[in-house]
Design a protein around this motif. Structure first.
Motif, PDB file in Angstrom:
ATOM      1  N   TYR A  40      15.185  10.751 -17.614  1.00 51.90           N
ATOM      2  CA  TYR A  40      14.623  10.555 -16.132  1.00 51.90           C
ATOM      3  C   TYR A  40      15.522  10.197 -15.310  1.00 51.90           C
ATOM      4  O   TYR A  40      15.795  10.254 -14.048  1.00 51.90           O
ATOM      5  CB  TYR A  40      13.530   9.827 -16.394  1.00 51.90           C
ATOM      6  CG  TYR A  40      12.398  10.300 -16.471  1.00 51.90           C
ATOM      7  CD1 TYR A  40      11.390  10.562 -15.387  1.00 51.90           C
ATOM      8  CD2 TYR A  40      11.716  10.461 -17.720  1.00 51.90           C
ATOM      9  CE1 TYR A  40      10.258  11.517 -15.876  1.00 51.90           C
ATOM     10  CE2 TYR A  40      10.340  11.239 -17.963  1.00 51.90           C
ATOM     11  CZ  TYR A  40       9.784  11.502 -17.006  1.00 51.90           C
ATOM     12  OH  TYR A  40       8.341  12.134 -17.199  1.00 51.90           O
ATOM     13  N   SER A  52       6.723  19.411 -27.347  1.00 47.90           N
ATOM     14  CA  SER A  52       5.692  18.581 -26.711  1.00 47.90           C
ATOM     15  C   SER A  52       4.371  18.528 -27.412  1.00 47.90           C
ATOM     16  O   SER A  52       3.861  17.530 -27.920  1.00 47.90           O
ATOM     17  CB  SER A  52       5.581  18.180 -25.213  1.00 47.90           C
ATOM     18  OG  SER A  52       5.206  19.689 -24.644  1.00 47.90           O
ATOM     19  N   ASN A  69      11.116   6.358 -11.954  1.00 47.05           N
ATOM     20  CA  ASN A  69      10.087   7.081 -11.575  1.00 47.05           C
ATOM     21  C   ASN A  69       9.650   7.930 -12.693  1.00 47.05           C
ATOM     22  O   ASN A  69       9.062   9.146 -12.406  1.00 47.05           O
ATOM     23  CB  ASN A  69      10.525   7.980 -10.508  1.00 47.05           C
ATOM     24  CG  ASN A  69      10.989   6.994  -9.071  1.00 47.05           C
ATOM     25  OD1 ASN A  69      10.232   6.513  -9.011  1.00 47.05           O
ATOM     26  ND2 ASN A  69      11.982   7.545  -8.635  1.00 47.05           N
ATOM     27  N   PRO A  95       6.129   8.856 -15.088  1.00 55.98           N
ATOM     28  CA  PRO A  95       4.942   8.751 -14.904  1.00 55.98           C
ATOM     29  C   PRO A  95       4.397   7.473 -15.389  1.00 55.98           C
ATOM     30  O   PRO A  95       4.466   6.657 -16.255  1.00 55.98           O
ATOM     31  CB  PRO A  95       4.421  10.048 -15.911  1.00 55.98           C
ATOM     32  CG  PRO A  95       5.402  10.469 -16.607  1.00 55.98           C
ATOM     33  CD  PRO A  95       6.807   9.624 -16.308  1.00 55.98           C
ATOM     34  N   TRP A 147       1.617   5.135 -16.927  1.00 53.23           N
ATOM     35  CA  TRP A 147       1.104   5.415 -18.258  1.00 53.23           C
ATOM     36  C   TRP A 147      -0.504   4.724 -17.800  1.00 53.23           C
ATOM     37  O   TRP A 147      -0.755   4.434 -16.877  1.00 53.23           O
ATOM     38  CB  TRP A 147       1.402   4.744 -19.287  1.00 53.23           C
ATOM     39  CG  TRP A 147       1.013   5.137 -20.431  1.00 53.23           C
ATOM     40  CD1 TRP A 147       0.308   4.461 -21.548  1.00 53.23           C
ATOM     41  CD2 TRP A 147       0.970   6.405 -21.116  1.00 53.23           C
ATOM     42  NE1 TRP A 147      -0.022   5.038 -22.851  1.00 53.23           N
ATOM     43  CE2 TRP A 147       0.260   6.382 -22.492  1.00 53.23           C
ATOM     44  CE3 TRP A 147       1.456   7.743 -20.698  1.00 53.23           C
ATOM     45  CZ2 TRP A 147       0.111   7.699 -23.172  1.00 53.23           C
ATOM     46  CZ3 TRP A 147       1.442   8.867 -21.428  1.00 53.23           C
ATOM     47  CH2 TRP A 147       0.834   8.809 -22.514  1.00 53.23           C
ATOM     48  N   HIS A 154       3.656  13.694 -22.840  1.00 54.98           N
ATOM     49  CA  HIS A 154       3.357  13.613 -21.344  1.00 54.98           C
ATOM     50  C   HIS A 154       4.824  13.631 -20.914  1.00 54.98           C
ATOM     51  O   HIS A 154       4.996  14.416 -19.702  1.00 54.98           O
ATOM     52  CB  HIS A 154       2.643  12.490 -21.231  1.00 54.98           C
ATOM     53  CG  HIS A 154       1.995  12.279 -19.642  1.00 54.98           C
ATOM     54  ND1 HIS A 154       1.386  13.238 -19.108  1.00 54.98           N
ATOM     55  CD2 HIS A 154       2.727  11.531 -18.722  1.00 54.98           C
ATOM     56  CE1 HIS A 154       1.237  13.105 -18.102  1.00 54.98           C
ATOM     57  NE2 HIS A 154       2.179  12.060 -17.629  1.00 54.98           N
ATOM     58  N   SER A 155       5.547  12.710 -21.098  1.00 56.47           N
ATOM     59  CA  SER A 155       6.916  12.448 -20.562  1.00 56.47           C
ATOM     60  C   SER A 155       7.933  13.926 -20.617  1.00 56.47           C
ATOM     61  O   SER A 155       8.283  14.450 -19.554  1.00 56.47           O
ATOM     62  CB  SER A 155       7.702  11.375 -20.913  1.00 56.47           C
ATOM     63  OG  SER A 155       6.898  10.141 -20.840  1.00 56.47           O
ATOM     64  N   LYS A 183       6.716  16.939 -20.780  1.00 55.16           N
ATOM     65  CA  LYS A 183       5.875  17.809 -19.937  1.00 55.16           C
ATOM     66  C   LYS A 183       6.443  17.520 -18.481  1.00 55.16           C
ATOM     67  O   LYS A 183       6.584  18.375 -17.775  1.00 55.16           O
ATOM     68  CB  LYS A 183       4.469  17.833 -20.128  1.00 55.16           C
ATOM     69  CG  LYS A 183       3.583  18.842 -19.340  1.00 55.16           C
ATOM     70  CD  LYS A 183       2.184  18.385 -19.405  1.00 55.16           C
ATOM     71  CE  LYS A 183       1.566  19.545 -18.636  1.00 55.16           C
ATOM     72  NZ  LYS A 183       0.069  19.028 -18.258  1.00 55.16           N
ATOM     73  N   VAL A 184       6.272  16.319 -18.028  1.00 52.55           N
ATOM     74  CA  VAL A 184       6.511  16.120 -16.737  1.00 52.55           C
ATOM     75  C   VAL A 184       7.753  16.544 -16.694  1.00 52.55           C
ATOM     76  O   VAL A 184       8.412  16.719 -15.460  1.00 52.55           O
ATOM     77  CB  VAL A 184       6.304  14.677 -16.311  1.00 52.55           C
ATOM     78  CG1 VAL A 184       6.811  14.073 -15.098  1.00 52.55           C
ATOM     79  CG2 VAL A 184       4.681  14.223 -16.414  1.00 52.55           C
ATOM     80  N   LEU A 185       9.022  16.044 -17.314  1.00 58.01           N
ATOM     81  CA  LEU A 185      10.361  16.429 -17.395  1.00 58.01           C
ATOM     82  C   LEU A 185      10.463  17.763 -17.161  1.00 58.01           C
ATOM     83  O   LEU A 185      11.159  18.352 -16.300  1.00 58.01           O
ATOM     84  CB  LEU A 185      11.147  15.918 -18.226  1.00 58.01           C
ATOM     85  CG  LEU A 185      11.648  14.413 -18.238  1.00 58.01           C
ATOM     86  CD1 LEU A 185      12.110  13.741 -19.558  1.00 58.01           C
ATOM     87  CD2 LEU A 185      12.579  14.062 -17.110  1.00 58.01           C
ATOM     88  N   GLU A 218       8.289  20.186 -15.985  1.00 58.07           N
ATOM     89  CA  GLU A 218       8.023  20.379 -14.487  1.00 58.07           C
ATOM     90  C   GLU A 218       9.145  20.021 -13.385  1.00 58.07           C
ATOM     91  O   GLU A 218       8.979  20.849 -12.447  1.00 58.07           O
ATOM     92  CB  GLU A 218       6.791  19.762 -14.288  1.00 58.07           C
ATOM     93  CG  GLU A 218       5.548  20.339 -15.059  1.00 58.07           C
ATOM     94  CD  GLU A 218       4.259  19.611 -15.097  1.00 58.07           C
ATOM     95  OE1 GLU A 218       4.492  18.252 -14.491  1.00 58.07           O
ATOM     96  OE2 GLU A 218       3.387  19.779 -15.780  1.00 58.07           O
ATOM     97  N   LYS A 219       9.722  18.906 -13.750  1.00 60.94           N
ATOM     98  CA  LYS A 219      10.826  18.397 -12.937  1.00 60.94           C
ATOM     99  C   LYS A 219      11.925  19.099 -13.021  1.00 60.94           C
ATOM    100  O   LYS A 219      13.132  18.864 -12.380  1.00 60.94           O
ATOM    101  CB  LYS A 219      11.093  17.316 -12.745  1.00 60.94           C
ATOM    102  CG  LYS A 219       9.747  16.395 -12.133  1.00 60.94           C
ATOM    103  CD  LYS A 219       9.855  14.787 -12.303  1.00 60.94           C
ATOM    104  CE  LYS A 219       8.503  14.124 -11.917  1.00 60.94           C
ATOM    105  NZ  LYS A 219       8.565  14.318 -10.490  1.00 60.94           N
TER     106      LYS A 219
END
Length: 123
Positions: free
Chosen positions: A15, A31, A57, A59, A61, A99-100, A102-104, A106-107
């Motif tokens: 991140y 994940s 930044n 996500p 929780w 979750h982290s 998955k978001v990473l 996506e980024k």
């Protein structure tokens, strides 16, 4: 830049650096495997960790009751009780990691599924 493992330190590093470098995280589980796997721990994220997650930044929780004190008891004997300087939160690491990750992804952070063993690390 490569990061081996998606433990809490690996995720924080991904991140923190994702906007400045092309990041690949090498992890032996997807994940989804982590999310559906056995309970690794219900880790407490103390104030410094929560501040770092906000600074990077990460996500937010799920809203939950924050931990404001610690009590250590063995049997019926209370050994220690103390107030925390900053509130902490308890997190199911399976859900947090999945979750982290998955978001990473996506980024734009890449994840490579690979198991590192001691023999290949020595080479």
């Amino acid at each position: 830049m490569g990061i081996i493992g998606s433990g809490i330190a690996g995720l924080h590093l991904a991140y923190a650096l994702r906007n400045e470098f092309d990041i690949t995280v090498i992890e032996r589980h997807t994940s989804e495997q982590i999310r559906k796997g056995r309970i690794m721990s219900t880790q407490v994220h103390f104030g410094s960790t929560r501040s770092r997650e906000e600074r990077f930044n990460m996500p937010k929780w799920e809203e939950q009751s924050l931990i404001e004190s610690i009590h250590i008891t063995i049997g019926n004997q209370k050994l220690f009780a103390g107030m925390l300087q900053e509130p902490a939160s308890s997190v199911d690491q399976r859900l947090f990691y999945a979750h982290s990750m998955k978001v990473l992804a996506e980024k734009g952070v890449s994840f490579r599924r690979e198991k590192e063993d001691n023999e290949s690390a020595k080479a």
